[in-house]
Design a protein around this motif. Structure first.
Motif, PDB file in Angstrom:
ATOM      1  N   SER A   1       0.704  -1.397   0.069  1.00 32.56           N
ATOM      2  CA  SER A   1       0.039  -0.092   0.008  1.00 32.56           C
ATOM      3  C   SER A   1       1.005   1.164  -0.019  1.00 32.56           C
ATOM      4  O   SER A   1       1.557   1.329   0.796  1.00 32.56           O
ATOM      5  CB  SER A   1      -0.819  -0.073   1.265  1.00 32.56           C
ATOM      6  N   VAL A   2       0.771   2.150  -1.083  1.00 34.28           N
ATOM      7  CA  VAL A   2       1.653   3.454  -1.074  1.00 34.28           C
ATOM      8  C   VAL A   2       0.739   4.446  -0.471  1.00 34.28           C
ATOM      9  O   VAL A   2      -0.295   4.842  -0.976  1.00 34.28           O
ATOM     10  CB  VAL A   2       1.810   3.664  -2.525  1.00 34.28           C
ATOM     11  N   CYS A   3       1.040   4.979   0.663  1.00 38.06           N
ATOM     12  CA  CYS A   3       0.242   5.980   1.445  1.00 38.06           C
ATOM     13  C   CYS A   3       1.466   7.164   1.603  1.00 38.06           C
ATOM     14  O   CYS A   3       1.240   7.662   2.768  1.00 38.06           O
ATOM     15  CB  CYS A   3      -0.021   5.333   2.964  1.00 38.06           C
ATOM     16  N   THR A   4       2.001   7.474   0.644  1.00 39.62           N
ATOM     17  CA  THR A   4       2.806   8.623   0.975  1.00 39.62           C
ATOM     18  C   THR A   4       2.251   9.899   0.145  1.00 39.62           C
ATOM     19  O   THR A   4       1.148   9.573  -0.393  1.00 39.62           O
ATOM     20  CB  THR A   4       4.144   8.324  -0.019  1.00 39.62           C
TER      21      THR A   4
ATOM     22  N   LEU B   1      -1.220  -1.043  -4.028  1.00 42.86           N
ATOM     23  CA  LEU B   1      -2.500  -0.279  -4.115  1.00 42.86           C
ATOM     24  C   LEU B   1      -2.218   1.045  -3.807  1.00 42.86           C
ATOM     25  O   LEU B   1      -1.514   1.440  -2.661  1.00 42.86           O
ATOM     26  CB  LEU B   1      -3.050  -0.967  -2.750  1.00 42.86           C
ATOM     27  N   LEU B   2      -2.572   2.002  -4.625  1.00 44.23           N
ATOM     28  CA  LEU B   2      -1.944   3.092  -4.573  1.00 44.23           C
ATOM     29  C   LEU B   2      -3.139   4.120  -4.103  1.00 44.23           C
ATOM     30  O   LEU B   2      -4.088   4.309  -4.719  1.00 44.23           O
ATOM     31  CB  LEU B   2      -1.549   3.692  -6.156  1.00 44.23           C
ATOM     32  N   GLU B   3      -2.657   5.039  -3.021  1.00 43.77           N
ATOM     33  CA  GLU B   3      -3.768   6.124  -2.478  1.00 43.77           C
ATOM     34  C   GLU B   3      -4.055   6.938  -3.516  1.00 43.77           C
ATOM     35  O   GLU B   3      -3.391   7.320  -4.553  1.00 43.77           O
ATOM     36  CB  GLU B   3      -3.115   6.762  -1.255  1.00 43.77           C
ATOM     37  N   LYS B   4      -5.307   7.650  -3.481  1.00 43.21           N
ATOM     38  CA  LYS B   4      -5.476   8.720  -4.394  1.00 43.21           C
ATOM     39  C   LYS B   4      -4.770   9.908  -3.853  1.00 43.21           C
ATOM     40  O   LYS B   4      -4.509  10.088  -2.820  1.00 43.21           O
ATOM     41  CB  LYS B   4      -7.084   9.085  -4.107  1.00 43.21           C
TER      42      LYS B   4
ATOM     43  N   ILE C   1     -12.061  14.773  -5.393  1.00 45.87           N
ATOM     44  CA  ILE C   1     -11.770  13.535  -6.579  1.00 45.87           C
ATOM     45  C   ILE C   1     -12.487  12.369  -6.139  1.00 45.87           C
ATOM     46  O   ILE C   1     -12.865  11.531  -6.970  1.00 45.87           O
ATOM     47  CB  ILE C   1      -9.866  13.332  -6.599  1.00 45.87           C
ATOM     48  N   HIS C   2     -12.914  12.154  -4.960  1.00 44.84           N
ATOM     49  CA  HIS C   2     -13.513  11.224  -4.157  1.00 44.84           C
ATOM     50  C   HIS C   2     -15.029  10.999  -5.040  1.00 44.84           C
ATOM     51  O   HIS C   2     -15.517   9.915  -5.630  1.00 44.84           O
ATOM     52  CB  HIS C   2     -13.898  10.901  -2.942  1.00 44.84           C
ATOM     53  N   GLN C   3     -15.684  12.204  -4.980  1.00 46.80           N
ATOM     54  CA  GLN C   3     -17.273  12.292  -5.535  1.00 46.80           C
ATOM     55  C   GLN C   3     -17.029  12.293  -6.965  1.00 46.80           C
ATOM     56  O   GLN C   3     -17.758  11.726  -7.705  1.00 46.80           O
ATOM     57  CB  GLN C   3     -17.823  13.580  -4.894  1.00 46.80           C
ATOM     58  N   ILE C   4     -16.064  12.898  -7.494  1.00 49.37           N
ATOM     59  CA  ILE C   4     -15.797  13.044  -8.848  1.00 49.37           C
ATOM     60  C   ILE C   4     -15.927  11.587  -9.491  1.00 49.37           C
ATOM     61  O   ILE C   4     -16.415  11.227 -10.513  1.00 49.37           O
ATOM     62  CB  ILE C   4     -14.807  13.912  -9.571  1.00 49.37           C
ATOM     63  N   ASP C   5     -14.796  10.941  -8.963  1.00 43.72           N
ATOM     64  CA  ASP C   5     -14.707   9.322  -9.298  1.00 43.72           C
ATOM     65  C   ASP C   5     -15.984   8.629  -9.183  1.00 43.72           C
ATOM     66  O   ASP C   5     -15.930   7.841 -10.111  1.00 43.72           O
ATOM     67  CB  ASP C   5     -13.369   8.841  -8.454  1.00 43.72           C
ATOM     68  N   LEU C   6     -16.478   8.857  -7.893  1.00 44.44           N
ATOM     69  CA  LEU C   6     -17.965   7.888  -7.958  1.00 44.44           C
ATOM     70  C   LEU C   6     -18.711   8.256  -8.962  1.00 44.44           C
ATOM     71  O   LEU C   6     -19.629   7.331  -9.510  1.00 44.44           O
ATOM     72  CB  LEU C   6     -18.543   8.181  -6.415  1.00 44.44           C
ATOM     73  N   MET C   7     -19.189   9.701  -9.152  1.00 42.84           N
ATOM     74  CA  MET C   7     -20.022   9.814 -10.263  1.00 42.84           C
ATOM     75  C   MET C   7     -19.640   9.448 -11.618  1.00 42.84           C
ATOM     76  O   MET C   7     -20.767   8.893 -12.162  1.00 42.84           O
ATOM     77  CB  MET C   7     -20.070  11.738 -10.342  1.00 42.84           C
ATOM     78  N   LEU C   8     -18.450   9.483 -12.196  1.00 40.03           N
ATOM     79  CA  LEU C   8     -17.963   8.792 -13.461  1.00 40.03           C
ATOM     80  C   LEU C   8     -18.210   7.486 -13.252  1.00 40.03           C
ATOM     81  O   LEU C   8     -18.448   6.852 -14.436  1.00 40.03           O
ATOM     82  CB  LEU C   8     -16.566   9.401 -13.789  1.00 40.03           C
ATOM     83  N   HIS C   9     -17.949   6.885 -12.286  1.00 37.58           N
ATOM     84  CA  HIS C   9     -18.043   5.339 -12.142  1.00 37.58           C
ATOM     85  C   HIS C   9     -19.638   5.027 -12.552  1.00 37.58           C
ATOM     86  O   HIS C   9     -19.729   4.032 -13.103  1.00 37.58           O
ATOM     87  CB  HIS C   9     -17.566   4.826 -10.685  1.00 37.58           C
ATOM     88  N   LEU C  10     -20.174   5.595 -11.868  1.00 32.02           N
ATOM     89  CA  LEU C  10     -21.714   5.580 -11.911  1.00 32.02           C
ATOM     90  C   LEU C  10     -22.329   5.873 -13.407  1.00 32.02           C
ATOM     91  O   LEU C  10     -23.153   5.035 -14.024  1.00 32.02           O
ATOM     92  CB  LEU C  10     -22.702   6.162 -10.792  1.00 32.02           C
ATOM     93  N   LEU C  11     -22.002   6.824 -13.801  1.00 29.91           N
ATOM     94  CA  LEU C  11     -22.728   7.324 -14.956  1.00 29.91           C
ATOM     95  C   LEU C  11     -21.865   7.372 -16.391  1.00 29.91           C
ATOM     96  O   LEU C  11     -22.326   7.718 -17.411  1.00 29.91           O
ATOM     97  CB  LEU C  11     -22.915   9.013 -14.763  1.00 29.91           C
ATOM     98  N   GLY C  12     -20.548   6.860 -16.265  1.00 31.82           N
ATOM     99  CA  GLY C  12     -19.731   6.723 -17.535  1.00 31.82           C
ATOM    100  C   GLY C  12     -19.034   7.901 -17.793  1.00 31.82           C
ATOM    101  O   GLY C  12     -18.995   9.092 -17.103  1.00 31.82           O
ATOM    102  N   ASN C  13     -18.261   7.805 -18.777  1.00 33.86           N
ATOM    103  CA  ASN C  13     -17.447   8.754 -19.018  1.00 33.86           C
ATOM    104  C   ASN C  13     -17.693  10.153 -19.455  1.00 33.86           C
ATOM    105  O   ASN C  13     -18.952  10.236 -19.613  1.00 33.86           O
ATOM    106  CB  ASN C  13     -16.329   8.340 -20.228  1.00 33.86           C
ATOM    107  N   TRP C  14     -16.931  11.387 -19.378  1.00 38.45           N
ATOM    108  CA  TRP C  14     -17.546  12.564 -19.610  1.00 38.45           C
ATOM    109  C   TRP C  14     -16.741  13.284 -21.103  1.00 38.45           C
ATOM    110  O   TRP C  14     -15.887  12.463 -21.448  1.00 38.45           O
ATOM    111  CB  TRP C  14     -16.696  13.677 -18.638  1.00 38.45           C
ATOM    112  N   SER C  15     -17.457  13.944 -21.587  1.00 35.76           N
ATOM    113  CA  SER C  15     -16.900  14.616 -22.834  1.00 35.76           C
ATOM    114  C   SER C  15     -16.544  15.964 -22.822  1.00 35.76           C
ATOM    115  O   SER C  15     -15.408  16.048 -23.464  1.00 35.76           O
ATOM    116  CB  SER C  15     -17.883  14.410 -24.075  1.00 35.76           C
ATOM    117  N   THR C  16     -17.054  16.805 -22.154  1.00 33.03           N
ATOM    118  CA  THR C  16     -16.505  18.194 -22.139  1.00 33.03           C
ATOM    119  C   THR C  16     -16.659  18.787 -20.809  1.00 33.03           C
ATOM    120  O   THR C  16     -17.684  18.382 -19.839  1.00 33.03           O
ATOM    121  CB  THR C  16     -17.360  19.267 -23.275  1.00 33.03           C
TER     122      THR C  16
END
Ligand SMILES: NC(=O)c1ccc[n+]([C@@H]2O[C@H](COP(=O)([O-])OP(=O)(O)OC[C@H]3O[C@@H](n4cnc5c(N)ncnc54)[C@H](O)[C@@H]3O)[C@@H](O)[C@H]2O)c1
Length: 395
Positions: free
Chosen positions: A78-81, A101-104, A191-206
Motif C-alpha cells: 500500500s503506497v500511502c505517501t 495499492l496506490l492511494e488517491k 476527486i472522491h465524489q468525481i470518481d464515484l459520479m463517473l464510475h456510476l454515469l460513465g465517461n465525460w466528454s466536455t
C-alpha cells in the motif's frame, strides 16, 4: 508475531507491505489486520521514527528501504505517501515485482500516470488505486442497476464536495501550493465524489469550469464549479468548496425513472442512499400533473422502488476495508481487481480538464488532453504563478 521470515505468501494469505506510515496508513493497517487472509509483513517510511512507530503499532517488521521491504516477501504494498512521491515510489515497487495499492490521487498529472502505466506493463506486479467509495454496497447496487437500465436513463446529476478547512489547515509548508500538493481541492478532496459520479454515469466528454480563490491562503482554488457533458448525453454540475461550514458529500442523479441520491461526508452506508421513483400516473393525475408529459419515456418508472429495495443485501460501508477485502480476495483468487489505473484514468482526466478549462477560460473536451497539452505535464498548465493567481482571483 515475528515477521522477519521470508516465507512466500500462500493461496491463503497475502503478504503485505505499507509504504508511508502517516495518517491514512492506519486505515490500511486496520483493514489488513482485520482480514484473516492478509498479513502485514513490513512497513517503511522515509522517516525512521514513523516506520518504528507504525511497526510497533501493527506488530510488523520495520524496513529501512523498499529493497528491505521486498526482502520480507511482500506481494502487495500500500503506497500511502504524499501525492508528489506516488510515481517514483510505485515505479520502484513495480521494478521489485511488487503489486501496489496506490492511494488517491494516483499521480498529480496524466504524464505521471502514464509513466506508472508503462512501469506496470514491464512488471510482474500490478497497480490498483484506492477509491473506496466505489466499493461500498450502495455504490455497487447503484452501478449495477444503472448499467442494467433498471433505474431509468440518467439525465442530470449533481456532484458536491462541500467541505470546510480553516486557514490553519494550510499551515504545513507543503499545503496550499502547487509544488506541495500538485493541485487544489479538486485534486485532493473532490476527486472522491468525481470518481464515484463517473464510475456510476460513465465517461465525460466536455467540461466548462470556473475555479476561484475566495478566502484561503492558497495558490489554487478554494471553490470550483463545473458544467459537464457526459458521453451518455446526460449533463452534470460539479461543485467543490473548502469554505462550507455544514459539510456534505453528495451525488444526486435524476433519471427517467426517479432520483437516486447519496448524501454522506467521508464514507456512506446503505442508509445514506435513497431512491425516489417517479410517482405513478394516478398520483401525478391527483396532483394535477398530466402523466403523459411528466412520465417521460421511462420503462422503469413505477417499478424502480421495488428494484432498489429488492437489491438490498449486506450493508458494506465505503471505507478502506471494503476495498481492501475485495482486493485481497481478488489477488488470492488470481483475479484482476476492478479499480485499476485504466478504470480510474477518466477521473484524473476530468481533474486535468477542470483546471485547463478554468485557467484557459474555455470548454475542454476529454480528447484535448493529449501529451501535447500543457496540462498533461502540469495541472497549472505551466503558466507563470502570477497568471494562475490572477485567473483564480475574483476581481
Ligand atoms: N482515501 C482516502 O480517503 C484518503 C484520506 C486521506 C489521505 N489520502 C491520501 O493518502 C496519502 C497520504 O496522506 P496522509 O494524510 O496519510 O499523509 P501523511 O503526511 O499523514 O503521511 C505520509 C507519510 O509518508 C511519508 N513519506 C513521504 N515521502 C515518502 C517516501 N518517498 N517514501 C516513504 N515514505 C514517505 C511521510 O514521512 C509520512 O509519514 C495521500 O495521497 C492522500 O491524498 C487518502
Amino acid at each position: 508475531m515475528s515477521t522477519s521470515d521470508s516465507t512466500p505468501g500462500t493461496e491463503q494469505e497475502l503478504r503485505v507491505g505499507i509504504v508511508g506510515c502517516g495518517g491514512i496508513a492506519r486505515s490500511h493497517g486496520r483493514a489488513y489486520a482485520g482480514n484473516p487472509r492478509a498479513r502485514i509483513v513490513a512497513a517503511h517510511d522515509v522517516d525512521p521514527a514513523a516506520t518504528k512507530k507504525f511497526a510497533e503499532e501493527f506488530d510488523t517488521a520495520a524496513a529501512d528501504s523498499l529493497a528491505d521491504l521486498a526482502a520480507h516477501g511482500v506481494q502487495l504494498a500500500s503506497v500511502c505517501t504524499p501525492p508528489g512521491s506516488h510515481t517514483a515510489t510505485t515505479v520502484a515497487l513495480l521494478e521489485l515485482g511488487i503489486s501496489v495499492l496506490l492511494e488517491k490521487p494516483p499521480a498529480v498529472t496524466l504524464a505521471e500516470l502514464d509513466v506508472i502505466a508503462e512501469a506496470e506493463a514491464a512488471s510482474t506486479g500490478s497497480v490498483y488505486v484506492v477509491f473506496q467509495h466505489r466499493h461500498g454496497s450502495g455504490a455497487k447496487r447503484a452501478h449495477r442497476l444503472l448499467a442494467e437500465g433498471a433505474l431509468g436513463a440518467p439525465q442530470i446529476a449533481v456532484c458536491e464536495t462541500l467541505w470546510y478547512r480553516p486557514e490553519s489547515y494550510f499551515d504545513p509548508a507543503w499545503r496550499g501550493n502547487w509544488a506541495g500538493e500538485g493541485g487544489g481541492p479538486t485534486l485532493g478532496h473532490a476527486i472522491h465524489q468525481i470518481d464515484l459520479m463517473l464510475h456510476l454515469l460513465g465517461n465525460w466528454s466536455t467540461v466548462d469550469a470556473k475555479a476561484s480563490r475566495i478566502a484561503r491562503p492558497v495558490e489554487f482554488e478554494d471553490v470550483a464549479t463545473a458544467s459537464v457533458a457526459l458521453e451518455s448525453g446526460a449533463v452534470a454540475s460539479v461543485v467543490t468548496s473548502l469554505l462550507s461550514p455544514r459539510e456534505v458529500s453528495r451525488i444526486r442523479v435524476d433519471t427517467t425513472g426517479g432520483t437516486l441520491e447519496v448524501n454522506h461526508l467521508y464514507g456512506y452506508s446503505d442508509a445514506d442512499w435513497s431512491w425516489f421513483p417517479l410517482p405513478d400516473a394516478g398520483t401525478l393525475a391527483a396532483n394535477g400533473v398530466d402523466p403523459g408529459t411528466a412520465r417521460g419515456d421511462s420503462t422503469a418508472a413505477g417499478t424502480g422502488l421495488d428494484v432498489w429495495q429488492a437489491s438490498a443485501g449486506t450493508d458494506l460501508p465505503s471505507n478502506h476495508a471494503a476495498q481492501i477485502d475485495e482486493l485481497v480476495d481478488d489477488l488470492l483468487a488470481g483475479r484482476r481487481h476492478a479499480t485499476t489505473l485504466t478504470s480510474t484514468r477518466p477521473t484524473m482526466e476530468f481533474v486535468t480538464g477542470l483546471y485547463a478549462s478554468a485557467l484557459e477560460g474555455t470548454t475542454i473536451a476529454r480528447g484535448d488532453l493529449t501529451p501535447d497539452s500543457a496540462f498533461y505535464c502540469r495541472l497549472d498548465g505551466g503558466h507563470p504563478a502570477d497568471r494562475v493567481s490572477a485567473r483564480f482571483t475574483l476581481s
